[in-house]
Design a protein around this motif. Structure first.
Motif, PDB file in Angstrom:
ATOM      1  N   ALA A   1      36.542  38.682  43.168  1.00 30.36           N
ATOM      2  CA  ALA A   1      37.144  39.421  41.941  1.00 30.36           C
ATOM      3  C   ALA A   1      38.128  40.439  41.902  1.00 30.36           C
ATOM      4  O   ALA A   1      39.081  40.511  41.361  1.00 30.36           O
ATOM      5  CB  ALA A   1      35.917  40.111  41.146  1.00 30.36           C
ATOM      6  N   ALA A   2      38.113  41.238  43.225  1.00 28.58           N
ATOM      7  CA  ALA A   2      39.318  42.104  43.666  1.00 28.58           C
ATOM      8  C   ALA A   2      40.650  41.371  43.764  1.00 28.58           C
ATOM      9  O   ALA A   2      41.760  41.637  43.454  1.00 28.58           O
ATOM     10  CB  ALA A   2      38.764  42.724  44.909  1.00 28.58           C
ATOM     11  N   ILE A   3      40.385  40.340  44.462  1.00 31.83           N
ATOM     12  CA  ILE A   3      41.573  39.332  44.957  1.00 31.83           C
ATOM     13  C   ILE A   3      42.327  38.674  43.357  1.00 31.83           C
ATOM     14  O   ILE A   3      43.617  38.618  43.318  1.00 31.83           O
ATOM     15  CB  ILE A   3      41.443  38.201  45.641  1.00 31.83           C
ATOM     16  N   ALA A   4      41.221  38.591  42.598  1.00 25.14           N
ATOM     17  CA  ALA A   4      41.832  37.865  41.290  1.00 25.14           C
ATOM     18  C   ALA A   4      42.541  39.030  40.559  1.00 25.14           C
ATOM     19  O   ALA A   4      43.505  38.702  39.930  1.00 25.14           O
ATOM     20  CB  ALA A   4      40.754  37.302  40.614  1.00 25.14           C
ATOM     21  N   ALA A   5      41.990  40.183  40.637  1.00 25.77           N
ATOM     22  CA  ALA A   5      42.569  41.318  39.754  1.00 25.77           C
ATOM     23  C   ALA A   5      43.851  41.642  40.506  1.00 25.77           C
ATOM     24  O   ALA A   5      44.803  41.928  39.681  1.00 25.77           O
ATOM     25  CB  ALA A   5      41.667  42.752  40.083  1.00 25.77           C
TER      26      ALA A   5
END
Length: 270
Positions: free
Chosen positions: A253-257
């Protein structure tokens, strides 16, 4: 915190791969993207594509009846069944012995990640067809060789593998397919009910056409993200690690953000 920083933060805790780019298929960020992982449920995208190839060829129909059963030919010889205790999609199991449509099974396979539905669709579409679709778009590092829970095949070293780059190539192909089958597949992916990875890193309501996968030490997700104010982008993340599963989800999720924050200038991702 950039993607490189996020990945540096988990260095030494497993294998992590990332591919990021647009629908032209040109990557703007890669990290160990060519290294294959056990595919888990990401292979279900290929099963759906194989099914749709046969539908388009007139060999299958989304309306055709399929009797729900749990007995399949093993890639290693003999027969096997899906482990019901590890299938987190119960609806297909309530139909044992009954007939449902192939399209209903495809929906259960993608939107709820049903393992039993997957093997039923794969039985109709064929492992060889799924592998042929993967070979058409992939690098050769990935493979679809068996159904889910084919323990004898797994013991014989017959596995399903997926690299972030190959999963991205498949999604790029799906994202550029303007046919009715292409739109059908993308709508299935957008209806995925398991949204703890890429969708969790972008604003609520953003269309994400994605398929994730998980198993012991495994947490993957790959999808086409469609911002309302920027061009679509493709992100795939594969993790095989010692991270607690919620932490692996948070990492994706952090990579996607981070990708989302650079959606107007994706090439600036570092």
């Amino acid at each position: 915190m950039g993607m490189t920083d996020l990945l540096r933060g988990v260095q030494g805790q497993g294998d992590f791969g990332v591919w990021l780019g647009r629908l032209d298929g040109v990557p703007v960020f890669m990290h160990a993207a060519e290294r294959p992982h056990y595919s888990a449920s990401t292979m279900k995208v290929l099963v759906a594509m194989a099914m749709l190839r046969k539908v388009d060829a007139g060999e299958l129909s989304l309306e055709q009846p399929v009797t729900v059963h749990n007995d399949f030919a093993s890639a290693a010889g003999g027969r096997f069944g899906v482990n019901r205790a590890e299938d987190e999609a119960p609806a297909t199991w309530t139909k044992l012995g009954e007939q449902v449509t192939l399209g209903w099974l495809a929906t259960e396979m993608i939107t709820r990640s049903s393992n039993l539905a997957t093997n039923l669709v794969l039985e109709q579409a064929g492992v060889d067809t799924a592998q042929a679709v993967l070979a058409e778009y992939g690098s050769g590092a990935s493979a679809i060789q068996r159904g889910i829970d084919d323990v004898a095949a797994q013991a014989a070293g017959i596995s399903n593998l997926m690299s972030p780059a190959d999963l991205a190539a498949v999604l790029v192909a799906a994202g550029n397919d303007d046919s009715a089958s292409g739109r059908y597949l993308r709508d299935l992916l957008a209806a995925n009910e398991w949204n703890g990875e890429i969708p969790a890193g972008v604003p609520a309501g953003t269309r994400v056409e994605h398929k994730n996968g998980w198993d012991v030490r495994i947490r993957h997700d790959g999808g086409i993200v469609r911002p309302a104010d920027a061009e679509p982008f493709v992100l795939t993340v594969c993790t095989t690690s010692e991270l607690p599963d919620p932490d692996a989800q948070k990492l994706i999720a952090a990579i996607a953000a981070e990708a989302w924050n650079h959606r107007h200038e994706l090439e600036a991702v570092r």
